[in-house]
Design an enzyme around this catalytic site. Sequence first.
Site, PDB file in Angstrom:
ATOM      1  N   PHE A  22       0.831  -1.197   0.000  1.00 46.27           N
ATOM      2  CA  PHE A  22       0.000   0.000   0.000  1.00 46.27           C
ATOM      3  C   PHE A  22       0.870   1.252   0.000  1.00 46.27           C
ATOM      4  CE2 PHE A  22      -2.360   3.316   2.479  1.00 46.27           C
ATOM      5  CZ  PHE A  22      -3.301   3.608   1.505  1.00 46.27           C
ATOM      6  N   GLY A  23       0.614   2.149  -0.947  1.00 53.00           N
ATOM      7  CA  GLY A  23       1.321   3.418  -1.017  1.00 53.00           C
ATOM      8  C   GLY A  23       0.405   4.575  -0.708  1.00 53.00           C
ATOM      9  N   GLY A  25       1.995   7.807  -0.059  1.00 53.43           N
ATOM     10  CA  GLY A  25       2.798   8.988  -0.333  1.00 53.43           C
ATOM     11  C   GLY A  25       3.300   8.935  -1.757  1.00 53.43           C
ATOM     12  N   SER A  26       4.618   9.010  -1.924  1.00 53.77           N
ATOM     13  CA  SER A  26       5.190   9.064  -3.270  1.00 53.77           C
ATOM     14  C   SER A  26       4.967   7.787  -4.071  1.00 53.77           C
ATOM     15  CB  SER A  26       6.690   9.359  -3.191  1.00 53.77           C
ATOM     16  OG  SER A  26       7.378   8.366  -2.454  1.00 53.77           O
ATOM     17  N   GLU A 123      14.917  -0.655   9.561  1.00 53.69           N
ATOM     18  CA  GLU A 123      14.128   0.531   9.260  1.00 53.69           C
ATOM     19  C   GLU A 123      14.850   1.390   8.236  1.00 53.69           C
ATOM     20  OE1 GLU A 123      13.066   2.723  12.687  1.00 53.69           O
ATOM     21  OE2 GLU A 123      11.647   1.231  13.398  1.00 53.69           O
TER      22      GLU A 123
END
Length: 255
Positions: A22-23, A25-26, A123
Site C-alpha cells: 500500500f502506497g 505517499g510518493s 528501518e
Amino acid sequence: MTTADHTRQLATFGQNDDFWLFGYGSLIWKPPPHFDERVPGYIEGYVRRFWQGSEDHRGTPEAPGRVVTLIDRAHWDTLTDAHEPTERVWGAAYHIPRAKVAEVREYLGCMLMRRHGQTDIREINGYSIQFTPFIPSSSPSTPMQTLVYIGLPSNPQFLGPQDPDALAAHILKSRGPSGENRDYLFQLEEALGGLGSGAGDAHVSDLVERCKTLEAKAGKGVTVAEADGEEAGKKNEGEGLKKVGSTEEQEEVEK
C-alpha cells in the site's frame, strides 16, 4: 498483533502470491518495480500527516525535509492538531508477483535478516513495516491485507504535530537528493485527485494552499520567512493549535 505474529506474517507474506503493497505517499505516483496490478482504494483507522522528517530524499541530515507518515487514529486522538482527520486514507495498492517479491523487498529496503532465530526489520529513515486491511474502491466488500511502511511515533524522524504555517514554510525551503520538498507535496495532492472522487486529503490540500500563498507573496518581493510571519500575526488569540487533554497527558504521549 504480537511480535511473534508479526514475525510470522513477515516471513510468509507473499508466499501465496498475495503480496500487496500500500502506497499513501510518493508510491502513489512512483510505483515500485515489477508490479502487475495497481488498485486505488483506502485504509481506515489512520491519519496521514506531514510529520516525518526526511534526511535522505526531500531533505538532508543537516536540514531534514518533511514527508508523510501514518498515525494510528487512537494515538492521533491524544495529540494536538490544527487539522481535522479524514475518515479514510486514500492511496494505491500494488500487487507484486511471487517470483519478484524478494527483489522488490530488497528494492524497498525491506530486508529480512535472521539473527539468533529471529527475523528483524531494518528501518529505512525511520519507516518500519506494518500490515493493514486495504479496501479497493471498485470492490469495497472485499478488503485485502497489505504491507505498508509507517514512521511510527517512536522513530527518531517522527516530529509530531506542527503549526501549519511554519510547516508550509519549511516545506518550501527544503530540498534533498530526490528534489524539492514542495514538489513532493504538490505531486501528492495531484496524485490523490487522480484516485477518484473523495480521495482528497484536507491536511495535504491545506498545506498546498498555504505554500501557494507564501509563494505568491514571495513573488511580490516578500520573503517566505516574512510571509510566514505575517500569516502567523493574523491569527487571533486562541486560534490555531488547540490543546487536547492535559499537559501531563500530552508530554507522556510525545516521549
